[in-house]
Structures are given as structure tokens and as C-alpha cells.
Design a protein around this motif. Structure first.
Motif, PDB file in Angstrom:
ATOM      1  N   VAL A 127       0.864  -1.176   0.000  1.00  0.00           N
ATOM      2  CA  VAL A 127       0.000   0.000   0.000  1.00  0.00           C
ATOM      3  C   VAL A 127       0.899   1.224   0.000  1.00  0.00           C
ATOM      4  CG1 VAL A 127      -1.733   1.321   1.262  1.00  0.00           C
ATOM      5  CG2 VAL A 127      -1.856  -1.181   1.220  1.00  0.00           C
ATOM      6  N   MET A 128       0.855   1.993  -1.078  1.00  0.00           N
ATOM      7  CA  MET A 128       1.710   3.171  -1.202  1.00  0.00           C
ATOM      8  C   MET A 128       0.874   4.435  -1.060  1.00  0.00           C
ATOM      9  SD  MET A 128       4.475   4.142  -4.153  1.00  0.00           S
ATOM     10  CE  MET A 128       3.319   4.452  -5.473  1.00  0.00           C
ATOM     11  N   LEU A 129       1.201   5.243  -0.059  1.00  0.00           N
ATOM     12  CA  LEU A 129       0.472   6.490   0.179  1.00  0.00           C
ATOM     13  C   LEU A 129       1.016   7.603  -0.707  1.00  0.00           C
ATOM     14  CD1 LEU A 129      -1.796   6.882   2.395  1.00  0.00           C
ATOM     15  CD2 LEU A 129      -0.417   4.818   2.641  1.00  0.00           C
ATOM     16  N   SER A 130       0.144   8.540  -1.037  1.00  0.00           N
ATOM     17  CA  SER A 130       0.516   9.732  -1.799  1.00  0.00           C
ATOM     18  C   SER A 130      -0.302  10.895  -1.266  1.00  0.00           C
ATOM     19  CB  SER A 130       0.252   9.529  -3.291  1.00  0.00           C
ATOM     20  OG  SER A 130       0.405  10.743  -4.016  1.00  0.00           O
ATOM     21  N   GLY A 131       0.353  12.009  -0.989  1.00  0.00           N
ATOM     22  CA  GLY A 131      -0.383  13.166  -0.492  1.00  0.00           C
ATOM     23  C   GLY A 131       0.548  14.205   0.090  1.00  0.00           C
ATOM     24  N   LEU A 132       0.079  15.426   0.148  1.00  0.00           N
ATOM     25  CA  LEU A 132       0.878  16.540   0.652  1.00  0.00           C
ATOM     26  C   LEU A 132       1.075  16.434   2.165  1.00  0.00           C
ATOM     27  CD1 LEU A 132      -1.004  19.182  -1.461  1.00  0.00           C
ATOM     28  CD2 LEU A 132       1.446  18.722  -1.689  1.00  0.00           C
ATOM     29  N   ASP A 169      -2.209  -2.727  11.693  1.00  0.00           N
ATOM     30  CA  ASP A 169      -1.503  -3.963  12.029  1.00  0.00           C
ATOM     31  C   ASP A 169      -0.430  -4.333  11.007  1.00  0.00           C
ATOM     32  OD1 ASP A 169      -3.072  -4.317  14.321  1.00  0.00           O
ATOM     33  OD2 ASP A 169      -4.660  -5.301  13.174  1.00  0.00           O
ATOM     34  N   TRP A 170      -0.269  -3.510   9.983  1.00  0.00           N
ATOM     35  CA  TRP A 170       0.744  -3.787   8.959  1.00  0.00           C
ATOM     36  C   TRP A 170       2.051  -3.063   9.298  1.00  0.00           C
ATOM     37  CZ3 TRP A 170      -0.807  -4.232   3.154  1.00  0.00           C
ATOM     38  CH2 TRP A 170      -1.889  -5.101   3.011  1.00  0.00           C
ATOM     39  N   PRO A 171       3.192  -3.643   8.923  1.00  0.00           N
ATOM     40  CA  PRO A 171       4.444  -2.887   9.067  1.00  0.00           C
ATOM     41  C   PRO A 171       4.434  -1.679   8.139  1.00  0.00           C
ATOM     42  CG  PRO A 171       4.815  -4.952   7.893  1.00  0.00           C
ATOM     43  CD  PRO A 171       3.408  -4.999   8.398  1.00  0.00           C
ATOM     44  N   VAL A 172       4.970  -0.565   8.618  1.00  0.00           N
ATOM     45  CA  VAL A 172       4.935   0.690   7.868  1.00  0.00           C
ATOM     46  C   VAL A 172       6.347   1.226   7.666  1.00  0.00           C
ATOM     47  CG1 VAL A 172       4.091   3.072   7.825  1.00  0.00           C
ATOM     48  CG2 VAL A 172       2.660   1.266   8.805  1.00  0.00           C
ATOM     49  N   ILE A 173       6.665   1.550   6.442  1.00  0.00           N
ATOM     50  CA  ILE A 173       7.902   2.274   6.127  1.00  0.00           C
ATOM     51  C   ILE A 173       7.522   3.741   6.014  1.00  0.00           C
ATOM     52  CG2 ILE A 173       9.769   2.603   4.469  1.00  0.00           C
ATOM     53  CD1 ILE A 173       9.436  -0.318   3.649  1.00  0.00           C
ATOM     54  N   ASN A 174       7.917   4.511   6.995  1.00  0.00           N
ATOM     55  CA  ASN A 174       7.550   5.920   7.067  1.00  0.00           C
ATOM     56  C   ASN A 174       8.804   6.776   6.901  1.00  0.00           C
ATOM     57  OD1 ASN A 174       6.938   8.596   8.136  1.00  0.00           O
ATOM     58  ND2 ASN A 174       5.012   7.708   8.855  1.00  0.00           N
ATOM     59  N   LEU A 175       8.865   7.544   5.833  1.00  0.00           N
ATOM     60  CA  LEU A 175      10.074   8.331   5.562  1.00  0.00           C
ATOM     61  C   LEU A 175      10.315   9.391   6.627  1.00  0.00           C
ATOM     62  CD1 LEU A 175       9.849   6.769   2.911  1.00  0.00           C
ATOM     63  CD2 LEU A 175      10.622   8.818   1.710  1.00  0.00           C
ATOM     64  N   VAL A 233       3.176  -1.127   4.238  1.00  0.00           N
ATOM     65  CA  VAL A 233       2.739   0.201   3.793  1.00  0.00           C
ATOM     66  C   VAL A 233       3.960   1.077   3.568  1.00  0.00           C
ATOM     67  CG1 VAL A 233       1.455   2.282   4.417  1.00  0.00           C
ATOM     68  CG2 VAL A 233       0.578   0.029   5.087  1.00  0.00           C
ATOM     69  N   TRP A 234       3.971   1.797   2.456  1.00  0.00           N
ATOM     70  CA  TRP A 234       5.011   2.792   2.182  1.00  0.00           C
ATOM     71  C   TRP A 234       4.358   4.163   2.353  1.00  0.00           C
ATOM     72  CZ3 TRP A 234      10.213   2.401   0.235  1.00  0.00           C
ATOM     73  CH2 TRP A 234      10.775   3.633  -0.132  1.00  0.00           C
ATOM     74  N   ASN A 235       4.762   4.872   3.387  1.00  0.00           N
ATOM     75  CA  ASN A 235       4.117   6.130   3.730  1.00  0.00           C
ATOM     76  C   ASN A 235       5.053   7.307   3.476  1.00  0.00           C
ATOM     77  OD1 ASN A 235       2.610   8.207   4.775  1.00  0.00           O
ATOM     78  ND2 ASN A 235       2.381   7.361   6.824  1.00  0.00           N
ATOM     79  N   ALA A 236       4.773   8.049   2.408  1.00  0.00           N
ATOM     80  CA  ALA A 236       5.570   9.229   2.045  1.00  0.00           C
ATOM     81  C   ALA A 236       4.703  10.137   1.181  1.00  0.00           C
ATOM     82  CB  ALA A 236       6.842   8.823   1.306  1.00  0.00           C
TER      83      ALA A 236
END
Length: 369
Positions: free
Chosen positions: A227-232, A247-253, A292-295
């Protein structure tokens, strides 16, 4: 009902909007626009549009959207117009740059519902396509891509008004090209509707593999979901993750920046952050583990690089675009632990490219109007 303005008098428009006044200072090549500057052309386009039978038959809200798109369609000729060495005048790239400006105006200055805004933005982006499509070698792909991004029937109306709202010797040819565009859209089953694909994977495959057929349905053999997030900054991406993927591991920049004491404005440091994040992603991908890729991921180029990485490991990519109103964005950004300076946020707004439906296997627009 939304409208860009209830007062459509040109004098009112030029008094209230700098970008309208700018049109009066932008010359055009007399071969294609003997009528004069961009302001004269735009006014002629608006008049021609309102006289078209197809326009008169549209619902009132669609008329307002199309009128606004016509007003904005050449907004960035002001920054792209140049005098060539042969004496001609050109404005290469004005549609693409106008896309960013139109989105910025309709997001920050004239609050506009998301779906309507993006339709108008894409009308600006593709307004020349009906005229030039037949010259493209990849004609079918151009027609199909256009239909996925914008209502082709409304686009043809804008193109027709654009051709009629000028003084030139090739007007008949321009109108003939638009007729061909309409016929091609009907032939490819995307007249007034996006091209239909049998599965989301089929659509993704078509737009991301050269020489692919729109009817081909690839086998779904996915190892994991990313799941790749996109947003300001301040749009609410962290909140979305907490609500839907806690409950998912998150890669948060942002977390990686804080851990390594790297400021968001440190360009060289940001490269390090991305590399560390990619290494972590590869570990999950090798284990076939969802994450999840959160950036921010606000540009298509940035997203494409990540999607390519994930797909290389046979991951199913779900792209989630998160947006809130402009005022809410700044308010929420100020409340963040990793607050981004307001001017930096506005710079990102000017660069924002909302994800296209075909950028991932699945694209979700999570919008709070």
C-alpha cells in the motif's frame, strides 16, 4: 452548484484574477492566431463554446466546468511563449504547465470539489489532443489514455471551441481532425467514457508494458500487497494508515528522517532516507510480506520508480491518494510533529501530480472535501 465565478463579464474577470490580466500581454503566432493575443483568443473560445449545440445540451454543472476549463486552457502561454529565430511565435509545453497552474488555482484560490477539479485540470492538459492525436504513431494508446483521464465528449467540445475561437486559414482542417478524434473514440469504445478493462491488473499491464493489447488479461500471481500512500504534508496519511492498516508494518520516511536526524529540507539527506527505506522495502518484498510505504510521493516520476521496484518482486500495488482542503492542509501540517514550513508546502502544492488511475494495480482517492 459549483462555479468558477457567477460574474462572467471579462472586465470583472481581469479585475479579480491576475492570470486573466496576464493573457492580454501574451502574443500568438499570426499564422495560427491572427485574432491577436491570448486574451482575445480566450474570449472568442468562450463565445464559440456557448454557441455549440453539444454545450447547450449539457447539464448546468457540466457547462460550468467546461466554461472554466475554456477560461483556463491557455493560462500558461504566459510562461511558455517564445519568439523563434524564424520569426514565428510558439508556446510549447503550455498545456502541461497549465495543468499544474489550473490545479493550484482550483485548490488554493477557488475551492473546487476534487472530481470536478481534476476533470477541468485534465481538460486543460489534453485540450490539444483531439487535433494532434492522428499524428501519433501510438494512436490507439493515446486515445485510450486520454479517455481514462478525461471525458472525451467534453474534451471534443473544448477542442472544437478552441478551433472556432481563432482566425486562421486551416480552421476547416482542425475541425476535420476533431471529427476524426470523435470517430476514433467511438471505435475504441471510449467516447464519453473511460476505456473498460476486464481487470485492474489488465489496465495496469496495458499502460506499463509496451506493445500490449487492451484486451489481454494477465494472470494474477502476486506475492504480497504494498500500500503506497501519496499526499501533501498534513493531508492525513498517517491517520489513514492508523485507520486502515494499523496492524501492517509501515515504512515511514518521516520516521527514518527523525531517527537519522535528517531535516526535510536537506536534499542530499533525503536521498539517504529514500535508500534506507528501499532497503527495508526489499526485505519485506523478499519475505513476501505485506507493508505500507508512507511518504508524500506527489510526482508521477517518484511514484513510478517505487512501483517498478515493488512490481519487480511481483507485489500487488495499491496506491492511495489522500487529500484535504487547502486551509485544512496547512492547519494539520502545523499540528504535525515533523511540521514542514508553510512556504515549502505551497511549493509542493505547485508540483502536485494527482495519481492517474493506471499508475498502480489499484488507485484509491481518499478525499475529505
Amino acid at each position: 452548484m459549483w462555479t468558477i465565478t457567477t460574474d462572467k463579464d471579462w472586465d470583472w474577470l481581469r479585475r479579480h484574477y491576475e492570470w486573466v490580466r496576464d493573457m492580454e500581454e501574451v502574443p500568438q503566432d499570426p499564422v495560427h492566431h491572427a485574432e491577436g493575443n491570448v486574451a482575445i483568443h480566450t474570449r472568442m473560445v468562450l463565445t464559440a463554446l456557448q454557441q455549440l449545440g453539444g454545450y447547450k445540451q449539457l447539464p448546468a454543472q457540466d457547462q460550468e466546468m467546461l466554461w472554466a476549463a475554456a477560461l483556463l486552457h491557455d493560462v500558461e502561454k504566459r510562461s511558455t511563449t517564445v519568439h523563434e529565430t524564424d520569426g514565428s511565435i510558439s508556446s510549447k509545453g503550455h498545456s502541461k504547465k497549465g495543468t499544474q497552474t489550473a490545479r493550484q488555482i482550483l485548490y488554493t484560490q477557488i475551492p473546487t470539489p476534487f472530481l470536478m477539479r481534476e476533470q477541468m485540470v485534465q481538460l486543460v492538459r489534453y485540450h490539444g489532443m483531439p487535433i494532434w492525436a492522428i499524428e501519433r504513431r501510438d494512436l490507439a494508446r493515446v486515445i485510450i489514455e486520454t479517455s481514462v483521464m478525461v471525458d472525451t465528449s467534453m474534451l471534443a467540445l473544448l477542442a472544437r471551441a478552441d478551433a472556432l475561437g481563432r482566425v486562421c486559414n486551416d480552421q476547416t482542417d482542425l475541425l476535420y481532425r476533431i471529427d476524426l478524434f470523435e470517430a476514433l473514440c467511438q471505435e475504441y469504445d471510449c467516447w464519453g467514457q473511460p476505456k473498460a478493462f476486464q481487470t485492474p491488473h489488465a489496465r495496469f499491464h496495458y499502460f506499463n508494458k509496451t506493445d500490449s493489447d487492451p484486451g489481454f488479461v494477465p494472470f494474477d500471481n502476486f506475492s504480497a500487497t504494498v500500500v503506497m500512500l501519496s499526499g501533501l504534508p498534513g493531508a492525513g496519511k498517517d491517520r489513514y494508515v492508523q485507520q486502515h492498516y494499523k496492524d501492517w508494518p509501515v515504512i515511514n520516511l518521516d520516521d527514518i528522517r527523525r531517527k537519522n536526524k535528517i531535516a526535510p529540507t536537506d536534499k542530499s539527506g533525503n536521498g539517504t532516507v529514500v535508500q534506507l527505506a528501499k532497503e527495508q522495502a526489499r526485505e519485506y518484498l523478499r519475505k513476501k510480506q505485506h507493508f505500507v510505504w508512507n511518504a508524500t510521493n506527489i510526482t508521477r516520476q517518484m511514484r513510478a520508480q517505487l512501483v517498478e521496484l515493488f512490481v519487480a518482486y511481483k507485489a500487488y500495488v495499491k496506491l492511495v491518494y489522500v487529500e484535504v482542503p487547502y486551509a485544512t492542509l496547512h492547519r494539520q501540517n502545523k499540528d504535525r510533529e515533523a511540521m514542514v514550513p508553510g512556504k515549502a508546502v505551497d511549493k509542493l502544492v505547485s508540483k502536485l501530480e494527482v495519481p492517474a488511475p493506471w499508475e498502480a494495480h489499484e488507485v484509491i482517492y481518499y478525499i475529505k472535501e
